[in-house]
Motif scaffolding. Structure first.
Motif, mmCIF file in Angstrom:
data_model
loop_
_atom_site.group_PDB
_atom_site.id
_atom_site.type_symbol
_atom_site.label_atom_id
_atom_site.label_comp_id
_atom_site.label_asym_id
_atom_site.label_seq_id
_atom_site.Cartn_x
_atom_site.Cartn_y
_atom_site.Cartn_z
ATOM 1 N N ILE A 76 0.866 -1.183 0.000
ATOM 2 C CA ILE A 76 0.000 0.000 0.000
ATOM 3 C C ILE A 76 0.902 1.232 0.000
ATOM 4 C CG2 ILE A 76 -1.884 1.206 1.178
ATOM 5 C CD1 ILE A 76 -2.618 -1.647 0.320
ATOM 6 N N LEU A 77 0.831 1.977 -1.112
ATOM 7 C CA LEU A 77 1.657 3.188 -1.223
ATOM 8 C C LEU A 77 1.143 4.241 -0.244
ATOM 9 C CD1 LEU A 77 1.746 3.481 -5.127
ATOM 10 C CD2 LEU A 77 3.161 2.064 -3.624
ATOM 11 N N MET A 101 -3.030 4.520 -1.394
ATOM 12 C CA MET A 101 -4.096 4.977 -0.501
ATOM 13 C C MET A 101 -3.553 6.060 0.403
ATOM 14 S SD MET A 101 -5.795 1.419 0.655
ATOM 15 C CE MET A 101 -7.429 1.615 0.168
ATOM 16 N N VAL A 102 -4.398 7.023 0.695
ATOM 17 C CA VAL A 102 -3.988 8.044 1.659
ATOM 18 C C VAL A 102 -5.160 8.341 2.587
ATOM 19 C CG1 VAL A 102 -4.548 10.057 0.193
ATOM 20 C CG2 VAL A 102 -2.761 10.238 1.952
ATOM 21 N N MET A 132 1.696 0.327 8.998
ATOM 22 C CA MET A 132 0.877 0.805 10.108
ATOM 23 C C MET A 132 -0.586 0.401 9.952
ATOM 24 S SD MET A 132 3.413 2.208 11.469
ATOM 25 C CE MET A 132 2.952 3.178 12.888
ATOM 26 N N GLY A 137 -8.948 1.558 8.739
ATOM 27 C CA GLY A 137 -9.715 1.947 7.551
ATOM 28 C C GLY A 137 -8.996 1.607 6.247
ATOM 29 N N GLY A 204 5.251 6.828 6.341
ATOM 30 C CA GLY A 204 5.570 7.319 4.995
ATOM 31 C C GLY A 204 6.568 8.465 5.046
HETATM 32 O O1 LIG Z 1 -5.310 2.365 9.684
HETATM 33 P P1 LIG Z 1 -5.477 3.721 9.113
HETATM 34 O O2 LIG Z 1 -6.087 4.683 10.100
HETATM 35 O O3 LIG Z 1 -6.188 3.740 7.822
HETATM 36 O O4 LIG Z 1 -4.023 4.317 8.903
HETATM 37 C C1 LIG Z 1 -2.988 3.561 8.356
HETATM 38 C C2 LIG Z 1 -2.557 4.133 7.041
HETATM 39 O O5 LIG Z 1 -1.901 5.396 7.251
HETATM 40 C C3 LIG Z 1 -0.617 5.357 6.640
HETATM 41 O O6 LIG Z 1 -0.665 5.794 5.316
HETATM 42 P P2 LIG Z 1 -0.846 7.336 4.950
HETATM 43 O O7 LIG Z 1 -2.293 7.664 4.753
HETATM 44 O O8 LIG Z 1 -0.103 8.172 5.936
HETATM 45 O O9 LIG Z 1 -0.150 7.432 3.531
HETATM 46 P P3 LIG Z 1 1.410 7.368 3.178
HETATM 47 O O10 LIG Z 1 1.809 5.934 3.241
HETATM 48 O O11 LIG Z 1 1.474 7.935 1.806
HETATM 49 O O12 LIG Z 1 2.142 8.215 4.173
HETATM 50 C C4 LIG Z 1 -0.247 3.903 6.731
HETATM 51 O O13 LIG Z 1 0.822 3.557 5.886
HETATM 52 C C5 LIG Z 1 -1.534 3.203 6.418
HETATM 53 O O14 LIG Z 1 -1.783 3.052 5.036
#
Ligand SMILES: O=P(O)(O)OC[C@H]1O[C@H](OP(=O)(O)OP(=O)(O)O)[C@H](O)[C@@H]1O
Ligand SMILES: O=c1cc[nH]c(=O)[nH]1
Ligand SMILES: [Mg+2]
Length: 211
Positions: A76-77, A101-102, A132, A137, A204
Motif C-alpha cells: 500500500i503506497l 491509498m492516503v 501501520m 480503515g 511514509g
Molecule cells: O489504519 P489507518 O487509520 O487507515 O491508517 C494507516 C494508514 O496510514 C498510513 O498511510 P498514509 O495515509 O499516511 O499514507 P502514506 O503511506 O502515503 O504516508 C499507513 O501507511 C496506512 O496506510
C-alpha cells in the motif's frame, strides 16, 4: 480472521530502533525491509505449494515448489513500498500489484488514488504490505478491493497495529474470506489524531521525507 503477533527478540530489537525518532531515513528504510523479511517467514507459512520432482547429484527426490497462480504481493503506497523488497527477496517469483491509498488527516478516512492490479484475482493468494494499522480503515478498504476482484485469501503484514484498528478489521472481516494478519507488535492505543501510541510517527514521512 487469524492474527499472529511476532514474539521474537530480533524483531522487537529492530522495531525499537525503528521507533526511535532520531533514527534517520536510510536506517529506517533498511530496518523496514529487514523486519518484513523476518515477518515473511510467518506470513508465508500457508503459501500454496505443489509437489515437484528434483534430481539431486545422488538421487531423484520429491520436494515442494510455490504453485501457480503465483502469489500476489500488494504494497500500500507510500509506506508499504518500504516493505516490498523484504518480501520479494524471500518470494522472488511473486507478482507485485500496487494500491495507492492516503488517509485524510482530519476525517481519518482513506481514499484510493492509484491501482495497478490484475483485473481478475480469482483463486489468488494475496499478501498486503503496510507498516501501520491504525484505525484499520486503509487495510479494510485494501482487503475489500482484493476480495471484490475475486481474491481467495489475503494475508496482511503490518509492523505495528493499534488494538482499536485490529478490532475494526476483525469486525469488518467477520464471515468474509480467508484473512490472516501478521504483526510485529500491537501497541497501546490510538491518540486523538489517529496516530498509534507509542508507534513510530508517520511511516511514509519517515521512509521518504515530508510531503
Ligand atoms: O489504519 P489507518 O487509520 O487507515 O491508517 C494507516 C494508514 O496510514 C498510513 O498511510 P498514509 O495515509 O499516511 O499514507 P502514506 O503511506 O502515503 O504516508 C499507513 O501507511 C496506512 O496506510
Ligand atoms: O501512527 C500512524 C498512524 C497512521 N499512519 C502512520 O504512518 N502512523
Ligand atoms: Mg503517511
Amino acid at each position: 480472521m487469524r492474527v499472529h503477533v511476532a514474539d521474537h527478540p530480533l524483531i522487537t530489537h529492530k522495531l525499537t530502533v525503528l521507533r526511535d525518532k532520531t533514527t534517520p531515513s536510510p536506517t529506517f528504510r533498511a530496518l523496514a525491509e529487514e523486519l518484513m523479511t523476518l515477518l515473511a517467514y510467518e506470513a508465508t507459512r500457508n503459501v500454496r505449494t505443489e509437489v515437484v520432482t528434483v534430481q539431486t547429484p545422488v538421487a531423484e527426490t520429491q520436494g515442494l515448489a510455490i504453485s501457480t497462480p503465483r502469489p500476489l504481493v500488494v504494497p500500500i503506497l507510500r509506506a508499504g513500498l518500504g516493505m516490498l523488497e523484504g518480501m520479494v527477496k524471500l518470494v522472488p517469483t511473486a507478482e507485485v500489484g500496487f494500491l495507492g491509498m492516503v488517509r485524510d488527516e482530519e476525517t481519518l478516512q482513506p481514499t484510493t488514488y492509484a491501482e495497478r492490479l490484475p483485473d481478475d484475482l480469482s483463486g489468488r493468494q494475496c499478501f498486503v504490505l503496510d507498516p501501520m494499522l491504525a484505525t484499520g480503515g486503509s487495510l479494510i478498504a485494501a482487503i475489500d478491493f482484493l476480495f471484490a476482484r475475486g481474491a481467495e485469501d489475503v494475508t496482511a503484514v503490518c509492523l505495528i497495529a493499534a488494538p482499536e484498528g485490529l478490532a475494526a478489521v476483525e469486525t469488518a472481516m467477520a464471515g468474509r474470506g480467508d484473512v490472516t494478519i501478521v504483526l510485529g507488535a500491537v501497541d497501546e492505543k490510538l491518540n486523538e489524531q489517529g496516530f498509534i501510541v507509542p508507534g513510530l510517527g508517520d511511516a511514509g514521512d519517515r521512509l521518504y521525507g515530508l510531503v
